[in-house]
Design a protein around this motif. Structure first.
Motif, PDB file in Angstrom:
ATOM      1  N   SER A  61      -0.288   9.156   2.123  1.00 46.53           N
ATOM      2  CA  SER A  61      -0.619   8.266   1.015  1.00 46.53           C
ATOM      3  C   SER A  61      -0.895   6.832   1.474  1.00 46.53           C
ATOM      4  O   SER A  61      -0.338   5.871   0.943  1.00 46.53           O
ATOM      5  CB  SER A  61       0.504   8.274  -0.034  1.00 46.53           C
ATOM      6  OG  SER A  61       0.022   7.701  -1.220  1.00 46.53           O
ATOM      7  N   CYS A  62      -1.762   6.713   2.454  1.00 47.41           N
ATOM      8  CA  CYS A  62      -2.127   5.398   2.989  1.00 47.41           C
ATOM      9  C   CYS A  62      -2.730   4.509   1.896  1.00 47.41           C
ATOM     10  O   CYS A  62      -2.614   3.284   1.934  1.00 47.41           O
ATOM     11  CB  CYS A  62      -3.117   5.568   4.131  1.00 47.41           C
ATOM     12  SG  CYS A  62      -2.610   6.805   5.338  1.00 47.41           S
ATOM     13  N   ILE A  63      -3.353   5.175   0.903  1.00 48.12           N
ATOM     14  CA  ILE A  63      -4.072   4.460  -0.155  1.00 48.12           C
ATOM     15  C   ILE A  63      -3.134   3.628  -1.023  1.00 48.12           C
ATOM     16  O   ILE A  63      -3.575   2.723  -1.721  1.00 48.12           O
ATOM     17  CB  ILE A  63      -4.841   5.474  -1.034  1.00 48.12           C
ATOM     18  CG1 ILE A  63      -5.963   4.817  -1.836  1.00 48.12           C
ATOM     19  CG2 ILE A  63      -3.921   6.216  -2.001  1.00 48.12           C
ATOM     20  CD1 ILE A  63      -7.204   4.588  -1.075  1.00 48.12           C
ATOM     21  N   ASN A  64      -1.809   3.931  -0.986  1.00 46.98           N
ATOM     22  CA  ASN A  64      -0.900   3.166  -1.836  1.00 46.98           C
ATOM     23  C   ASN A  64      -0.388   1.884  -1.177  1.00 46.98           C
ATOM     24  O   ASN A  64       0.505   1.212  -1.715  1.00 46.98           O
ATOM     25  CB  ASN A  64       0.243   4.042  -2.341  1.00 46.98           C
ATOM     26  CG  ASN A  64      -0.117   4.691  -3.666  1.00 46.98           C
ATOM     27  OD1 ASN A  64      -0.427   4.006  -4.638  1.00 46.98           O
ATOM     28  ND2 ASN A  64      -0.112   6.014  -3.725  1.00 46.98           N
ATOM     29  N   CYS A  65      -0.940   1.537   0.008  1.00 45.33           N
ATOM     30  CA  CYS A  65      -0.753   0.197   0.572  1.00 45.33           C
ATOM     31  C   CYS A  65      -2.118  -0.417   0.881  1.00 45.33           C
ATOM     32  O   CYS A  65      -2.393  -1.554   0.548  1.00 45.33           O
ATOM     33  CB  CYS A  65       0.069   0.239   1.857  1.00 45.33           C
ATOM     34  SG  CYS A  65       1.820   0.561   1.582  1.00 45.33           S
ATOM     35  N   GLY A  72      -7.750   1.177  -3.797  1.00 46.55           N
ATOM     36  CA  GLY A  72      -6.405   1.511  -3.349  1.00 46.55           C
ATOM     37  C   GLY A  72      -5.432   0.432  -3.771  1.00 46.55           C
ATOM     38  O   GLY A  72      -5.616  -0.221  -4.787  1.00 46.55           O
ATOM     39  N   ALA A  73      -4.371   0.251  -2.967  1.00 44.59           N
ATOM     40  CA  ALA A  73      -3.432  -0.824  -3.256  1.00 44.59           C
ATOM     41  C   ALA A  73      -3.899  -2.057  -2.492  1.00 44.59           C
ATOM     42  O   ALA A  73      -4.776  -1.969  -1.646  1.00 44.59           O
ATOM     43  CB  ALA A  73      -2.035  -0.419  -2.828  1.00 44.59           C
TER      44      ALA A  73
END
Lengths: 150, 447
Positions: A61-65, A72-73
């Motif tokens: 879940s790289c997209i949540n940072c 993403g984040a």
């Protein structure tokens, strides 16, 4: 206005118009689908390695940072052009080495600095992830981002 | 409460409020990590905290919608819900799925598409729950009286459930993945959810103002027409930089500009109905939330959306704190506040008592709304500086972030206000048993 625009007329405009816009949207989507597969992402083959890298990207879940192509984040840097930033776009081996070195140095533990977790990733997966990021980088994104800073 | 089966909504609202509390506390924690980045960094990293924050939000809003449907459909259709048992079964599936998702996030099991991180079994559970809901509510409506409110509500809920199918479609090609991902994300919050919002707002106006149904329903069709006419092709504003063709820059810019219209219309609708209405409804707090929701939705979704939707602007602001500012205020105004309006209206009826505790409730409105507004301003300022330093000057991401510390501290402060407001809201709904501030005597008309 009340005589011209009755409730049933308003309802019919709503239904008719919505169907029209759905049809236009679907047609444009189909065209975009072909454009993506044949043009904007055709610069590099979508190999098994790239697909493996995408799964690694998702599992952690790289997209949540991070952001990827700006989505993403907003807690960590943009990665859609990270390989360009590292000067590793045309060198798969260098891409792997820099990524591997970076990932294994995490977390930095520096007080007051945002922390990236340590991820259990095999060598094969790390190569896949590097290839996935190179693949994302070669996508024609209409010249976005404006500069290498991402 | 006219119909016994409306009571189902009570359970939905309770669970929704529980998740609401979890959502805002997760948000506060994430805001704290921005200030003190070493907090929990190994145990519960930022990505997991954010996942819980966003997922809890989406699920509780949906539970609120489902509850609202179970509350208002019997009154509109003039009959009991088809099956109360199915409604509770649906709730149980959703609760188990939600707890399962949160549990698995905490031990590091999750997907990697933003907002759709739920494990496959949870996604399937949501699908099953949605099907149960659609069957249950559709059979109720089909057997009873059909109104524009139920028409639009059902259409929104059917379409959003159908779009959930795209949560299962994940192409290997990243650009295709992104394109179809927006079929869930954009076509939910900027199209189908707006239908649900308009229907619920219409119902509240009908009850609170006493304006003629015919007038309200005509407004509703006009509002939802502008929502879909702008929102469907407005999806294009997400197709600027993800590998999609360049014509989306114009299609997306033009149509998403018109996405302001339905929100302006909903705000005007609410104020005009209250102006025209002759009913002096005792639940002032519900009225405040209804007007507040439509107003903040206009600013959050409309104004803050337009702020960065033109492709010439978005080229520089895409994926900065500007997006975060817009995301927070639009969700709060359009969907959080609207759900809280519905809770405020329906809870006293469901508990079979007068709407007590209104003053506390209204204080919570101002605490939360003030907090969210302040948060939006600080993030907008942070985003403006970030856009300039990173996108124009070309400074590196972390160097820029280091300059934004003050804004993140202020954002955390506003988050505290929001959490206090949220807890006060829940307290005023569930605990208080008498009016805290006595209303004054009925005023005589002035000279």
């Amino acid at each position: 206005m009340s005589e011209i625009l009755t409730k049933s007329r308003a309802r019919n405009v709503f239904y008719g118009g919505s169907i029209f816009f759905v049809v236009v949207f679907v047609a444009l989507t189909v065209q975009s689908h072909y454009y993506i597969t044949n043009k904007s992402t055709a610069g590099m083959e979508l190999t098994d390695e790239v697909v493996l890298g995408k799964h690694v990207w998702e599992r952690h879940s790289c997209i949540n940072c991070h952001t990827l192509h700006g989505e993403g984040a907003y807690f960590a840097p943009e990665l859609g052009n990270v390989m360009t930033r590292w000067g590793a776009m045309d060198d798969p081996e260098l891409a792997y080495e820099i990524l591997d070195g970076w990932m294994k140095a995490q977390p930095s533990g520096i007080e007051g600095r945002r922390q990236m977790p340590y991820f259990e990733i095999t060598d094969e997966e790390m190569r896949g992830l590097a290839e996935f990021l190179r693949w994302a980088d070669q996508t024609d994104t209409q010249n976005w981002p404006p500069n290498d800073a991402g | 409460m006219k119909y016994q089966s409306q009571k189902v909504a009570y359970a939905y609202f309770l669970v929704a409020m529980g998740l609401f509390a979890i959502q805002v506390m997760g948000g506060l924690l994430a805001g704290w990590v921005y200030i003190s980045p070493n907090t929990l960094s190994v145990l519960v990293p930022f990505n997991v905290i954010r996942m819980i924050h966003t997922n809890a939000l989406i699920v509780w809003l949906l539970l609120g919608f489902f509850g609202a449907a179970y509350y208002l459909v019997p009154e509109e259709s003039e009959r009991e819900i088809f099956s109360v048992k199915l409604a509770y079964l649906q709730l149980i599936i959703l609760v188990v799925g939600t707890l399962g998702a949160v549990g698995s996030y905490l031990i590091g099991i999750h997907g990697g598409r933003e907002f759709l991180e739920q494990p496959l079994w949870v996604k399937l559970g949501i699908l099953v729950a949605a099907v149960i809901f659609l069957v249950n509510i559709s059979l109720t409506v089909l057997a009873g009286k059909k109104t524009a409110i139920t028409n639009i509500l059902l259409m929104g809920l059917w379409l959003l459930s159908l779009l959930w199918i795209f949560a299962f479609i994940n192409p290997d090609n990243l650009s295709l993945d992104k394109m179809y991902w927006w079929f869930v994300v954009h076509l939910w919050v900027e199209a189908t959810w707006e239908l649900v919002m308009a229907a619920i707002l219409g119902f509240l106006m009908l009850k609170l103002t006493g304006v003629d149904r015919e007038v309200i329903e005509k407004w509703l069709y006009v509002i939802v027409a502008t929502a879909l006419f702008s929102g469907i092709l407005g999806t294009g504003h997400h197709f600027f930089w993800i590998g999609t063709p360049s014509y989306w820059q114009w299609v997306g810019s033009i149509f998403s500009t018109f996405e302001v219209v339905p929100f302006f219309a909903m705000m005007s609708f609410a104020f005009i109905m209250v102006w025209k209405g002759r009913r002096n409804h005792p639940n002032k707090a519900a009225l405040l939330w209804s007007l507040g929701a439509s107003t903040v939705a206009f600013f959050g979704a409309g104004v803050w959306g337009f702020l960065h939707t033109l492709h010439g602007v978005n080229y520089y602001t895409h994926g900065t704190q500007i997006t975060a500012a817009h995301g927070h205020l639009s969700f709060y105004g359009a969907y959080v506040a609207l759900n809280l309006a519905m809770f405020t209206y329906a809870m006293p009826v469901l508990r079979n008592r007068a709407p007590y505790n209104q003053v506390l409730n209204m204080v919570s409105f101002w605490l939360m709304t003030g907090g969210m507004a302040f948060m939006t301003f600080t993030l907008t300022f942070a985003g403006t500086i970030q856009t300039h330093m990173q996108r124009i000057v070309g400074d590196y991401y972390m160097d820029v972030q280091d300059q934004l510390g003050l804004f993140y501290i202020m954002r955390f402060g506003s988050g505290v206000a929001v959490v206090l407001g949220a807890l006060l809201f829940i307290y005023s709904m569930l605990v208080v048993r008498r009016e805290v501030v006595k209303p004054g005597p009925i005023a005589q008309p002035g000279e």
